[in-house]
Design a protein around this motif. Structure first.
Motif, PDB file in Angstrom:
ATOM      1  N   ASP A 258      48.284   1.542  61.373  1.00 30.58           N
ATOM      2  CA  ASP A 258      46.834   1.381  61.547  1.00 30.58           C
ATOM      3  C   ASP A 258      46.122   1.060  60.241  1.00 30.58           C
ATOM      4  N   PHE A 259      46.879   0.910  59.149  1.00 29.53           N
ATOM      5  CA  PHE A 259      46.288   0.765  57.823  1.00 29.53           C
ATOM      6  C   PHE A 259      46.058  -0.700  57.431  1.00 29.53           C
ATOM      7  N   PHE A 260      46.363  -1.646  58.318  1.00 26.58           N
ATOM      8  CA  PHE A 260      46.372  -3.057  57.921  1.00 26.58           C
ATOM      9  C   PHE A 260      45.020  -3.529  57.396  1.00 26.58           C
ATOM     10  N   LEU A 261      43.944  -3.261  58.114  1.00 28.82           N
ATOM     11  CA  LEU A 261      42.630  -3.711  57.662  1.00 28.82           C
ATOM     12  C   LEU A 261      42.286  -3.092  56.306  1.00 28.82           C
ATOM     13  N   LYS A 262      42.575  -1.805  56.133  1.00 27.32           N
ATOM     14  CA  LYS A 262      42.310  -1.151  54.846  1.00 27.32           C
ATOM     15  C   LYS A 262      43.169  -1.767  53.739  1.00 27.32           C
ATOM     16  N   TYR A 263      44.419  -2.105  54.087  1.00 25.30           N
ATOM     17  CA  TYR A 263      45.303  -2.761  53.116  1.00 25.30           C
ATOM     18  C   TYR A 263      44.686  -4.064  52.619  1.00 25.30           C
ATOM     19  N   THR A 264      44.141  -4.863  53.531  1.00 28.27           N
ATOM     20  CA  THR A 264      43.569  -6.153  53.129  1.00 28.27           C
ATOM     21  C   THR A 264      42.305  -5.956  52.301  1.00 28.27           C
ATOM     22  N   LYS A 265      41.451  -5.028  52.692  1.00 33.53           N
ATOM     23  CA  LYS A 265      40.198  -4.800  51.965  1.00 33.53           C
ATOM     24  C   LYS A 265      40.453  -4.255  50.563  1.00 33.53           C
ATOM     25  N   ALA A 266      41.329  -3.268  50.466  1.00 30.49           N
ATOM     26  CA  ALA A 266      41.626  -2.688  49.155  1.00 30.49           C
ATOM     27  C   ALA A 266      42.246  -3.724  48.237  1.00 30.49           C
TER      28      ALA A 266
END
Length: 339
Positions: free
Chosen positions: A78-86
């Motif tokens: 579930d971390f994909f969007l956070k991975y891209t933003k960070a």
């Protein structure tokens, strides 16, 4: 080919001007459709066929944002969007003072092709055949066209072979990262540092991989002897290298030798379980292993052409046999010389 997750962010700056001009960040994953799958099939082919170099993460750079967030995502789906933003936030801080950086649209994807999982980040610009627009209402991006995507002009790209990365300790020779610049430009330092790429595999190693593959594949002509085949290939590579400023394209060499562009690289990947860039600068001393055999122990050095093996040079068990009267006479003369 199936794309599992896709996120687009926009990070623009003017070349020769410091500071970020435009930063639009998606608030959700992109809606997927067969057009996006087809688009990523073309993007994946670009990594396979074009100006690509293979390498690894610099794992000692433990604070690198892309590396850290990749590891977080591989532990938490579930971390994909956070991975891209960070990761993009980190990039913004890197390029705002880089004068010649211009940015564009950054496409982050997780996809599977031929049962192999990949994560990729590519940098594209609308003028390069990607028609992308930010939707203020949805706080996301829309593709206005996925049928006419032009992957010949991708600005830069990064791709991680997830399975190879996860198995890196048991298969340490494999390079799990691929870097792409279709336009033939050098990859920008900020991009290499951002994705935490190691140095490229050097020419000696890649030449050794190529020579090993060619020797094992051999000639398709049963009437062509090993020495004749290897001599012919050596002359071909040297001629190609001379006409291309020291570089060779593996697929072009493969097509001339075997009539199949991918035969050598497929053999290297599937049978040798190694990696080679599509374009390399072959090392001359390693290339000579196609036509020469060298061996040495303390006090003895032997070098001879492959064509001599089985004729003037042979071996029987633990005995090396050299049948050449001229050599014998030279040795006798030196032993008998009294100064």
């Amino acid at each position: 080919m199936q794309v599992h997750k896709l996120v687009i962010h926009q990070l623009e700056k003017e070349a020769k001007v410091k500071g970020i001009k435009e930063y639009n960040s998606s608030e959700a994953l992109m809606a997927l459709n067969p057009g996006i799958d087809r688009m990523y099939e073309l993007i994946h082919e670009s990594f396979e066929n074009d100006k690509t170099r293979h390498c690894k993460f610099k794992l000692e750079e433990v604070s690198n944002s892309v590396l850290l967030n990749t590891n977080h995502y591989l532990e938490d789906d579930d971390f994909f969007l956070k991975y891209t933003k960070a990761s993009l936030d980190n990039l913004a801080s890197r390029i705002e003072n880089v004068l010649f950086a211009s940015g564009g649209y950054y496409l982050f994807a997780d996809y599977t092709v031929n049962q192999k999982r990949f994560m990729s980040i590519i940098l594209v610009r609308n003028k390069e055949g990607f028609v992308i627009a930010f939707n203020d209402r949805k706080k996301n991006f829309d593709f206005n066209d996925t049928k006419n995507i032009n992957t010949d002009k991708l600005a830069m790209g990064y791709r991680l072979n997830v399975n190879l990365y996860l198995n890196r300790e048991t298969d340490p020779d494999r390079n799990y990262m691929a870097l792409l610049t279709n336009q033939g430009d050098d990859l920008s330092d900020y991009f290499l540092e951002w994705v935490n790429a190691s140095e490229a595999v050097n020419g000696k190693i890649q030449t050794g991989i190529l020579i090993n593959a060619i020797k094992q594949l051999g000639s398709d002509d049963p009437d062509e002897g090993e020495a004749d085949f290897q001599g012919r290939v050596y002359d071909l590579i040297m001629s190609y290298r001379k006409g291309n400023k020291g570089s060779i394209n593996i697929d072009n060499i493969s097509e001339v030798i075997y009539g199949q562009k991918r035969r050598i690289r497929d053999y290297i990947e599937l049978s040798l379980e190694r990696d080679i860039d599509p374009d390399i600068r072959p090392d001359g001393s390693i290339l000579k292993k196609l036509i020469q055999i060298k061996a040495q122990v303390k006090g003895i050095n032997v070098t001879f052409d492959v064509s001599k093996l089985g004729n003037e040079v042979d071996y029987d068990g633990g005995v090396l046999i050299i049948r050449n009267e001229n050599l014998v006479n030279q040795i006798k003369s030196q032993r008998e010389f009294n100064g």
